[in-house]
Scaffold this active site. Structure first.
Site, PDB file in Angstrom:
ATOM      1  N   LEU A   9       0.888  -1.100   0.061  1.00 62.74           N
ATOM      2  CA  LEU A   9      -0.048   0.006   0.119  1.00 62.74           C
ATOM      3  C   LEU A   9       1.012   1.108  -0.191  1.00 62.74           C
ATOM      4  O   LEU A   9       1.559   1.560   1.139  1.00 62.74           O
ATOM      5  CB  LEU A   9      -0.989  -0.075   1.268  1.00 62.74           C
ATOM      6  CG  LEU A   9      -1.644  -1.468   1.585  1.00 62.74           C
ATOM      7  CD1 LEU A   9      -2.542  -1.101   2.928  1.00 62.74           C
ATOM      8  CD2 LEU A   9      -2.397  -1.741   0.347  1.00 62.74           C
ATOM      9  N   GLY A  10       1.026   1.940  -1.123  1.00 60.24           N
ATOM     10  CA  GLY A  10       1.829   3.082  -1.299  1.00 60.24           C
ATOM     11  C   GLY A  10       2.971   2.853  -1.905  1.00 60.24           C
ATOM     12  O   GLY A  10       3.536   1.742  -1.608  1.00 60.24           O
ATOM     13  N   THR A  16       9.234   1.931  -3.057  1.00 60.62           N
ATOM     14  CA  THR A  16      10.226   1.571  -4.250  1.00 60.62           C
ATOM     15  C   THR A  16      11.553   0.942  -3.528  1.00 60.62           C
ATOM     16  O   THR A  16      11.929  -0.099  -4.254  1.00 60.62           O
ATOM     17  CB  THR A  16      10.559   2.918  -4.874  1.00 60.62           C
ATOM     18  OG1 THR A  16       9.508   3.679  -5.370  1.00 60.62           O
ATOM     19  CG2 THR A  16      11.716   2.698  -5.896  1.00 60.62           C
ATOM     20  N   LYS A 105       5.237   4.484  12.364  1.00 59.11           N
ATOM     21  CA  LYS A 105       5.025   4.973  13.650  1.00 59.11           C
ATOM     22  C   LYS A 105       3.887   5.710  14.233  1.00 59.11           C
ATOM     23  O   LYS A 105       3.600   5.408  15.356  1.00 59.11           O
ATOM     24  CB  LYS A 105       6.303   5.682  14.063  1.00 59.11           C
ATOM     25  CG  LYS A 105       6.375   6.971  13.621  1.00 59.11           C
ATOM     26  CD  LYS A 105       7.491   7.208  12.547  1.00 59.11           C
ATOM     27  CE  LYS A 105       7.554   8.205  12.036  1.00 59.11           C
ATOM     28  NZ  LYS A 105       8.421   8.420  10.607  1.00 59.11           N
ATOM     29  N   VAL A 132      10.363   2.374  13.642  1.00 58.83           N
ATOM     30  CA  VAL A 132      11.300   3.064  14.772  1.00 58.83           C
ATOM     31  C   VAL A 132      12.576   3.670  14.248  1.00 58.83           C
ATOM     32  O   VAL A 132      12.677   4.669  14.322  1.00 58.83           O
ATOM     33  CB  VAL A 132      11.425   2.034  16.037  1.00 58.83           C
ATOM     34  CG1 VAL A 132      12.219   2.819  16.811  1.00 58.83           C
ATOM     35  CG2 VAL A 132      10.035   1.642  16.651  1.00 58.83           C
ATOM     36  N   ILE A 136      17.858  -0.093  11.516  1.00 58.46           N
ATOM     37  CA  ILE A 136      18.523  -0.704  12.576  1.00 58.46           C
ATOM     38  C   ILE A 136      17.507  -1.537  13.303  1.00 58.46           C
ATOM     39  O   ILE A 136      16.139  -1.211  13.489  1.00 58.46           O
ATOM     40  CB  ILE A 136      18.863   0.621  13.656  1.00 58.46           C
ATOM     41  CG1 ILE A 136      19.759   1.650  13.058  1.00 58.46           C
ATOM     42  CG2 ILE A 136      19.199  -0.147  15.181  1.00 58.46           C
ATOM     43  CD1 ILE A 136      19.853   2.639  14.103  1.00 58.46           C
ATOM     44  N   GLY A 187      16.056  16.559   0.399  1.00 58.29           N
ATOM     45  CA  GLY A 187      14.882  15.443   0.846  1.00 58.29           C
ATOM     46  C   GLY A 187      14.939  14.701   2.029  1.00 58.29           C
ATOM     47  O   GLY A 187      14.008  13.857   2.403  1.00 58.29           O
ATOM     48  N   ASP A 201       8.116  12.974  16.077  1.00 59.60           N
ATOM     49  CA  ASP A 201       8.244  11.932  15.283  1.00 59.60           C
ATOM     50  C   ASP A 201       9.340  11.126  16.388  1.00 59.60           C
ATOM     51  O   ASP A 201       8.880   9.598  16.307  1.00 59.60           O
ATOM     52  CB  ASP A 201       9.301  12.163  14.098  1.00 59.60           C
ATOM     53  CG  ASP A 201      10.093  11.000  13.577  1.00 59.60           C
ATOM     54  OD1 ASP A 201       9.270  10.305  12.820  1.00 59.60           O
ATOM     55  OD2 ASP A 201      10.981  10.580  14.046  1.00 59.60           O
ATOM     56  N   LYS A 205       8.193   7.194  18.208  1.00 55.98           N
ATOM     57  CA  LYS A 205       9.283   6.045  18.305  1.00 55.98           C
ATOM     58  C   LYS A 205       9.557   5.590  19.744  1.00 55.98           C
ATOM     59  O   LYS A 205       9.842   4.186  19.741  1.00 55.98           O
ATOM     60  CB  LYS A 205      10.368   6.491  17.322  1.00 55.98           C
ATOM     61  CG  LYS A 205      10.176   6.692  15.777  1.00 55.98           C
ATOM     62  CD  LYS A 205      11.460   7.167  15.343  1.00 55.98           C
ATOM     63  CE  LYS A 205      11.218   7.572  13.767  1.00 55.98           C
ATOM     64  NZ  LYS A 205      12.306   8.013  13.085  1.00 55.98           N
TER      65      LYS A 205
END
Length: 429
Positions: A9-10, A16, A105, A132, A136, A187, A201, A205
């Site tokens: 989805l997406g 990609t 998240k 998260v 990693i 970006g 953000d 997490k």
């Protein structure tokens, strides 16, 4: 070899990356999973949009029902991001008996309890390693490698955008605004950078990691949060004078069954490995009562690092080596642990004052600190203008309450123009 069909989805940056990994590493993935993974459908908003990757005919769809109603699709990979639509699609997919892999998240931190309950009821798996720290494998470390430990603390640089900005400010001597624009041009930062630079953000997490590490549901609204917008070149210069580097840290500690949870800019010793984590890289330090300290380091974002975590989750589902009930903490089945009020937290502090160049101002300031049980370990003063002086202090470990009470009184002093900066210090002791 048995074939398994999945849907994505997406199809943005991470989507990609997932496609590239599944194609380029097909042989290795088949060996490790014992399945031939076929991407049967990819949900996009615009089928006719020009894309850098040429996809087989019939793979793209703009109708979620093409995925939900296809019983041959066994795993749905949610990479839309955001709130409502992503959550709705994941729930519908689980009710259609499809396993879920997500990098979202925001959804996991806000509705983890509901989603894991549905997964358990429907007897499907819900994996979220990529939510998260990108590439990693922190969730797998907590769930598997560190299960013999009582985890005492997690301290991490878990937002690549803010780490890039602070690294550029420190290493290149540019301003916050200049570093942010550079991050946006490359970006690394969104047009609206609020989620990253204001710490949201990292809070989401940290809530996910703390829930697993400490075996309790963590409400992200209980996590103390400060962003990096107010960090200036002056603060970075003073930090270096005192032997520190400024990073945005996410900190989770447990003591006496109470949790200390906070996200904020932090001075850390410049000789600590975490001080040398630069650019968009992430690092997470975990302390367990048996293993001691471990530090995981890698790219916390990007198409291939995050895609690697997503594909790792797909392979784990195919191996079926984790039960739907593994995430008991997020689903609220473990003991409740109280989150400390920020006033109770203790740390060392860096404090910078703008004061008038008058006799006695330093003595008055020191007297107020002393009355509030705040002791000073280092001090520097610089005359930057004939009318005012900058005073910068490093304190011994003090409670947030005592620091706030001190600064409230100091602000009232006639010769204090402004309290310009307050930044906590993490010495990793």
């Amino acid at each position: 070899m048995e074939k398994v069909k999945i849907a994505i989805l997406g199809f943005g940056n991470v989507g990609t990356g997932v496609w590239k990994i599944l194609q380029e590493n097909r042989k290795e993935i088949m060996k490790r999973s014992n399945y031939d993974i076929e991407v049967a459908k990819i949900l996009v908003s615009d089928i006719n949009k020009k894309r850098e990757i040429e996809l087989p005919k019939g793979v793209l769809t703009n109708n979620i029902d093409d995925i939900i109603n296809d019983d041959s699709i066994k795993i749905v990979v949610e990479l839309i991001g955001g709130r409502g639509q992503a959550k709705e699609y994941m729930i519908r997919a689980m009710k259609a008996k499809k396993h879920i892999v997500t990098a979202n998240k925001l959804v996991v931190a806000n509705w983890g309890e509901e989603l894991f309950k549905i997964a358990e009821e429907e007897n499907v798996l819900f994996y979220y390693e990529a939510s998260v720290a990108g590439g990693i494998p922190i969730i797998r470390e907590i769930n598997e490698s560190l299960t013999a430990n009582r985890i005492e603390q997690i301290i991490g640089i878990i937002n690549g955008t803010t780490n890039y900005i602070l690294s550029k400010m420190t290493n290149d001597g540019i301003s916050f605004d200049e570093a942010l624009k550079e991050a946006q041009d490359k970006g690394y930062a969104e047009a609206d950078p609020t989620s990253d630079v204001d710490g949201f953000d990292a809070v989401y997490k940290l809530a996910i990691m703390a829930s697993l590490a400490f075996g309790t549901k963590v409400d992200h609204d209980c996590i103390y949060r400060e962003g990096i917008r107010n960090i200036s070149a002056v603060d970075i210069e003073y930090a270096q004078k005192f032997g520190y580097t400024i990073k945005l840290l996410a900190i989770a500690k447990e003591e006496n069954n109470k949790l200390e949870l906070r996200v904020h800019p932090t001075l850390i010793p410049s000789n600590h490995p975490m001080a040398n984590v630069n650019d968009v890289f992430n690092a997470i330090l975990i302390k367990g009562n048996a293993v001691g300290e471990l530090m995981l380091y890698g790219k916390g974002a990007g198409d291939l690092p995050t895609g690697s975590a997503v594909v790792g989750d797909i392979i784990s589902i195919l191996r079926n080596n984790v039960k739907p009930s593994d995430l008991k903490a997020i689903s609220g089945e473990e003991d409740f642990k109280e989150v400390k009020n920020s006033d109770e937290n203790e740390s060392e502090f860096y404090i910078r004052l703008n004061v008038k160049d008058r006799a006695g101002v330093l003595g008055d300031t020191a007297k107020i600190f002393g009355k509030n049980n705040v002791s000073i370990t280092s001090l520097t003063q610089d005359v930057v203008h004939k009318e005012y002086v900058l005073l910068a202090f490093i304190t011994h470990k003090s409670s947030e309450r005592n620091i706030r009470e001190s600064l409230k009184k100091i602000k009232e002093l006639e010769n204090v123009n402004e309290i310009e900066s307050i930044i906590r210090i993490e010495s990793f002791n």
